[in-house]
Design an enzyme around this catalytic site. Structure first.
Site, short mmCIF file in Angstrom:
data_model
loop_
_atom_site.label_atom_id
_atom_site.label_comp_id
_atom_site.label_asym_id
_atom_site.label_seq_id
_atom_site.Cartn_x
_atom_site.Cartn_y
_atom_site.Cartn_z
N ASP A 216 0.84 -1.20 0.00
CA ASP A 216 0.00 0.00 0.00
C ASP A 216 0.88 1.26 0.00
OD1 ASP A 216 -2.53 -1.57 0.46
OD2 ASP A 216 -1.42 -2.11 2.25
N HIS A 244 -4.87 -3.51 6.42
CA HIS A 244 -4.75 -3.71 4.97
C HIS A 244 -6.15 -4.05 4.44
CE1 HIS A 244 -3.25 -4.80 1.05
NE2 HIS A 244 -3.79 -6.00 1.15
C1 LMR Z 1 -3.89 -6.47 -2.70
O1 LMR Z 1 -3.88 -5.48 -1.97
O2 LMR Z 1 -3.52 -6.42 -3.88
C2 LMR Z 1 -4.41 -7.78 -2.18
O3 LMR Z 1 -4.38 -7.79 -0.79
C3 LMR Z 1 -5.78 -7.99 -2.72
C4 LMR Z 1 -6.39 -9.29 -2.29
O4 LMR Z 1 -7.41 -9.25 -1.60
O5 LMR Z 1 -5.86 -10.34 -2.65
#
Ligand code: LMR
Length: 404
Positions: A216, A244
């Site tokens: 992120d 997250h």
């Molecule tokens: C991401 O942020 O790309 C992953 O966590 C998405 C997911 O839910 O697999």
């Protein structure tokens, strides 16, 4: 699990392959095995060889256990670790790959590719489907494997299903990993999975558990750089606060671009609040919509970045994001959560939470929401943490980035 790969033809001449010994140990009847190896290959330098000079200053080997090792993220990550990109050119590594019954043949394929790369620093590759064997003496555990949310499953179901897996892995780490083992949880919902794992591994220091929010952070840096028309490298001091999930808070208030306040360089509060923020919160989901699967390469890069951040001293004045235990945090966030905050490291694998960031009302309100979400998630999995009577209140079904 026994593998029969050979690499003698492709092994550099200064290496001695001790495959025969491994083979013998494996064939010993179960129960009588001593140090029975799991793996594919073990390379050891032949001290009589003149090329030993090359390895004289190498550090002692470290063991890195990886779950979900046959998956897409690992397929990018393992080769970075084995090449020396993460730990440096003087750090030999042993990879211990955890798969499942379903993935074990694929895991053999991954190991074959690792062999074929001739990475000098890669000294061992071991495969297994039993966490208690694979995590033995691990210095690092990268917990990537987790089940995705299936059709009709509620978020609570996902927490329960993956939480059970992380409770088991926590118990295995507790029993067999090094007490100093660093644990990086990637499988979603990663903050709460890390908390469950930690609760089941009381022998390990709670501060050695991380949930990955570096992806992120990298996403946020990229979008700020693009908006400002500058190179990514000039964007610094970016914190991801919280979970997250779509409640995460990418902090543009304290971020810097070229050493200046981000809000001075990007003089567009509306964009920062209404475009940038939701774009980072939902980027994983958008990527899944377009690509049909979760981010893999960029996740692997960010795991490597997150590990490097812990084994390299942080640049003066800067910090990185990692979701870590909130115990004793300086921001008044409820204790006992795994919450993404600004961290610094002196490069020895430990970190400290950076104090004194400005938390204005806009940030405070959103950080609170992410805190509430994590507190609720913890209530839903308290039984997996050995805590009686937690209540599971999912007031609002907030989402993982990939659940949109
Ligand atoms: C991401 O942020 O790309 C992953 O966590 C998405 C997911 O839910 O697999």
């Amino acid at each position: 699990m026994m593998m029969g790969k050979t690499c003698s033809k492709t092994t550099p001449s200064n290496l001695l392959v001790k495959r025969g010994e491994r083979q013998k140990a494996r064939n010993t009847p179960a129960g009588k095995e001593t140090n029975a190896p799991l793996g594919v290959f073990v390379l050891e330098y032949d001290a009589s060889n003149e090329d030993i000079e090359k390895t004289r200053n190498w550090k002692p080997i470290i063991k890195i256990a990886v779950s979900g090792a046959a998956g897409m993220i690992s397929n990018h990550l393992l080769f970075k670790i084995a090449s020396g990109e993460v730990f440096g050119p003087d750090q030999p590594v042993a990879l211990r790959l955890l798969g499942s019954e379903r993935s074990q043949v694929a895991l053999e394929g991954v190991a074959m590719e690792l062999e074929d790369c001739l990475f000098p620093l890669l000294r061992e590759v071991d495969l297994g489907i039993d966490a208690k064997k694979v995590f033995e003496d691990a210095d690092w555990a990268l917990l990537i494997g987790a089940k995705p949310r299936g059709p009709g499953m509620e978020r609570g179901d996902l927490l329960e299903m993956n939480g059970g897996l992380f409770a088991e892995q926590g118990k295995a780490l507790n029993e067999v990993a090094k007490k100093t083992c660093k644990v990086m949880v990637v499988g979603n919902p990663c903050n709460t999975n890390a908390l469950i794992c930690m609760a089941n591994a009381p022998n390990l220091d709670r501060r050695n558990f991380h949930a990955l929010t570096r992806l992120d952070e990298n996403r946020a840096k990229c979008q700020l750089a693009l908006k400002a028309g500058v190179f990514y490298e000039t964007v610094s001091n970016v914190t991801i606060w919280g979970n997250h999930s779509t409640t995460q808070v990418p902090d543009f208030v304290n971020a810097k671009i070229g050493g200046e306040r981000c809000t001075d360089v990007i003089d567009d509060q509306t964009w920062l609040e209404n475009d940038f923020t939701p774009a980072i919160q939902t980027r994983g989901g958008l990527l899944i919509k377009k690509w049909g699967r979760s981010s893999a390469a960029s996740t692997a890069v960010s795991i490597a970045d997150a590990m490097k951040a812990l084994v390299t001293p942080t640049k003066e004045g800067d910090w990185f994001s990692s979701a870590v235990i909130t115990d004793g945090n300086p921001y008044g966030i409820e204790e006992g959560l795994v919450f993404s905050m600004p961290c610094r490291s002196n490069g020895d694998g430990s970190y400290e939470i950076v104090e004194g960031l400005k938390i204005n009302d806009w940030l405070r309100e959103r950080i609170k929401k992410s805190e509430e979400e994590l507190s609720n998630e913890r209530g839903c999995v308290s039984h997996l943490m050995g805590v009686e009577g937690g209540s599971c209140l999912m007031l609002e079904d907030t989402l993982l980035p990939g659940e949109m």
